[in-house]
Design an enzyme around this catalytic site. Structure first.
Site, mmCIF file in Angstrom:
data_model
loop_
_atom_site.group_PDB
_atom_site.id
_atom_site.type_symbol
_atom_site.label_atom_id
_atom_site.label_comp_id
_atom_site.label_asym_id
_atom_site.label_seq_id
_atom_site.Cartn_x
_atom_site.Cartn_y
_atom_site.Cartn_z
ATOM 1 N N CYS A 54 0.835 -1.207 0.000
ATOM 2 C CA CYS A 54 0.000 0.000 0.000
ATOM 3 C C CYS A 54 0.866 1.250 0.000
ATOM 4 C CB CYS A 54 -0.922 0.006 1.212
ATOM 5 S SG CYS A 54 -1.981 1.478 1.314
ATOM 6 N N CYS A 60 0.257 6.074 7.209
ATOM 7 C CA CYS A 60 -1.021 5.668 7.806
ATOM 8 C C CYS A 60 -0.795 4.752 9.005
ATOM 9 C CB CYS A 60 -1.868 4.950 6.755
ATOM 10 S SG CYS A 60 -3.418 4.286 7.385
ATOM 11 N N CYS A 63 -2.383 0.034 9.443
ATOM 12 C CA CYS A 63 -1.730 -1.275 9.352
ATOM 13 C C CYS A 63 -0.397 -1.237 10.095
ATOM 14 C CB CYS A 63 -1.486 -1.665 7.897
ATOM 15 S SG CYS A 63 -2.999 -1.975 6.951
ATOM 16 N N CYS A 137 -6.860 2.698 0.031
ATOM 17 C CA CYS A 137 -6.725 1.696 1.092
ATOM 18 C C CYS A 137 -6.942 0.297 0.537
ATOM 19 C CB CYS A 137 -7.722 1.995 2.209
ATOM 20 S SG CYS A 137 -7.723 0.765 3.533
ATOM 21 N N GLN A 237 -18.840 -8.871 12.379
ATOM 22 C CA GLN A 237 -17.556 -9.483 12.073
ATOM 23 C C GLN A 237 -16.938 -8.768 10.879
ATOM 24 O OE1 GLN A 237 -15.967 -11.579 13.918
ATOM 25 N NE2 GLN A 237 -17.622 -12.101 15.340
ATOM 26 N N PHE A 264 -23.439 -13.102 24.687
ATOM 27 C CA PHE A 264 -22.883 -11.979 23.930
ATOM 28 C C PHE A 264 -23.204 -12.195 22.446
ATOM 29 C CE2 PHE A 264 -20.095 -12.846 27.560
ATOM 30 C CZ PHE A 264 -20.096 -11.623 28.234
ATOM 31 N N ASP A 332 -18.951 -15.249 22.879
ATOM 32 C CA ASP A 332 -18.220 -14.334 22.004
ATOM 33 C C ASP A 332 -18.113 -12.981 22.703
ATOM 34 O OD1 ASP A 332 -16.983 -13.034 19.937
ATOM 35 O OD2 ASP A 332 -18.742 -12.952 18.630
ATOM 36 N N CYS A 358 -11.416 -12.175 20.746
ATOM 37 C CA CYS A 358 -10.564 -11.202 20.050
ATOM 38 C C CYS A 358 -9.375 -10.810 20.921
ATOM 39 C CB CYS A 358 -11.365 -9.967 19.647
ATOM 40 S SG CYS A 358 -12.145 -9.098 21.025
#
Length: 403
Positions: A54, A60, A63, A137, A237, A264, A332, A358
């Protein structure tokens, strides 16, 4: 000029070196670097170093790992999970990482601001308050990148020279779904202007500070046989391939359970899929998400019974007698994990558990509690929906060990 070797990456994907006061971004383990006025210059690059694809990567902050090969990133994320489990004394099969492709992010939050020359729409630089314009992007779905003119127009219409906007954009089959958060007062004039822009740029839906301004088409998401319209800016998601991978893992962990509780549950990402073969009870703290789930179930065909409950599982976890009527639990939780709820599940001895996380750290903590209570962690599947970032997600299956 100091020459040092990068030992490892921390959980933010920054390099850790002996004698360095702070982690160093955008380096790789084994690289020899020269520190020049605090900035790293690569003297000996890693075999896993690649050219960032990119053009915005240098400035940026969206990432963190475009300088690393796909194999390195996948293996590193798997290793983070392994090390987290080992720190808690938990053993498990951790499978190879499943990574979503580029241009597949179906939700992203941009920021907009006015400038002397016009407007900027993009992400903030790393550890910076400088907004970086990101017209090319490589993360986002084409529906989101195609909404850039709309985001620019909204920024131009709403922002003053001293304010910024948050623009959460979700891709749907009906088109872009944009949830704007800003400082401007929502009055009749602004409502009319925003409604006009929604039509001009053919948005599926536009909301401002949580209030729906226009819905030209229902921005629905497919959760199995059901079609659900999440509330504006709601959790979803991040990629369709990632969601499909997680859903497959959840179904495998649940197995042939006839009665499932989904804790959740959000707007029904897993609950509505599982309802094709099981009766499901979904529990979620946000009423708007539960309402979306319920509407999707009532308008779907061929699903078993889905019941719902609005409940804060951090303050009021399901108790052992409530859990006892289920054959499987789906969890979750947010990044904080589900310590209070996991303690109850461990006592209730529900036969099977599907855990989606996560945060490898809080997952490992909760896994230790469950394995100590007699559960076997059968497998862990890393799922990388946030390509080129340090963010790590996983799905796991637990089974109660026969006494």
């Amino acid at each position: 000029m100091d020459q040092i070797t990068v030992e490892r990456l921390d959980t933010r994907a920054c390099g850790v070196c002996e004698g360095c006061e702070a982690p160093i971004p955008r380096v790789l383990p084994g690289e020899v670097i020269n520190l020049v006025e605090g900035a790293a210059r690569i003297a000996t690059p890693s075999e896993y170093r690649v050219s960032a694809p990119c053009r915005h990567y240098k400035t940026c902050g969206g990432c963190a790992l475009q300088h690393a090969s796909d194999k390195f990133v996948a293996d590193w994320k798997r290793d983070v999970i392994l090390r987290g489990l080992a720190a808690q004394g938990v053993e498990a099969e951790v499978r190879p990482t499943l990574t979503s492709p580029a241009n597949s992010r179906r939700r992203a939050t941009f920021h907009g601001k006015r400038t002397k020359k016009g407007v900027q729409v993009g992400f903030y630089g790393r550890a910076s308050e400088t907004l970086v314009d990101t017209p090319d992007c490589l993360l986002v779905d084409p529906i989101i990148s195609g909404a850039r003119p709309a985001m620019e127009a909204l920024t131009r219409a709403i922002c003053s020279r001293t304010s910024t906007l948050s623009l959460s954009v979700t891709a749907s089959a009906a088109g872009p779904d944009i949830a704007v958060v800003g400082e401007a007062q929502l009055d009749r004039k602004l409502i009319e202007l925003l409604g006009s822009l929604a039509g001009e740029y053919d948005l599926a839906r536009l909301s401002y500070n949580g209030e729906v301004i226009a819905t030209l088409r229902r921005p629905e998401q497919a959760f199995g046989a059901a079609r659900v319209m999440p509330p504006p800016g709601a959790f979803l998601q991040a990629t369709s391939p990632g969601e499909a991978a997680l859903a497959e893992c959840v179904a495998k962990a649940v197995g042939d359970a006839a009665k499932v509780v989904d804790l959740f549950c959000g707007a029904g990402t897993f609950a509505l899929r599982l309802a094709s073969g099981a009766a499901v009870h979904g529990v979620e703290a946000e009423r708007s998400l539960i309402d979306a789930l319920d509407h999707g179930w009532r308008h779907a065909q061929g699903l078993q019974t889905v019941t719902t409950e609005v409940r804060d599982l951090f303050r009021q976890p399901l108790l052992e007698d409530e859990l006892a009527r289920f054959d499987a639990v789906v969890l979750d939780p947010p990044r904080a994990g589900a310590a209070a709820q996991v303690a109850r599940i461990a006592e209730a001895h529900v036969p099977r558990i599907s855990y989606v996380s996560c945060s490898p750290v809080t997952f490992a903590r909760d896994a230790r509690v469950l394995t100590a209570a007699g559960y076997r962690l059968e497998w862990v599947q890393p799922v990388d929906q946030f390509r080129w970032s340090a963010h790590i997600e996983l799905a796991a299956g637990f089974a109660l060990t026969p006494q």
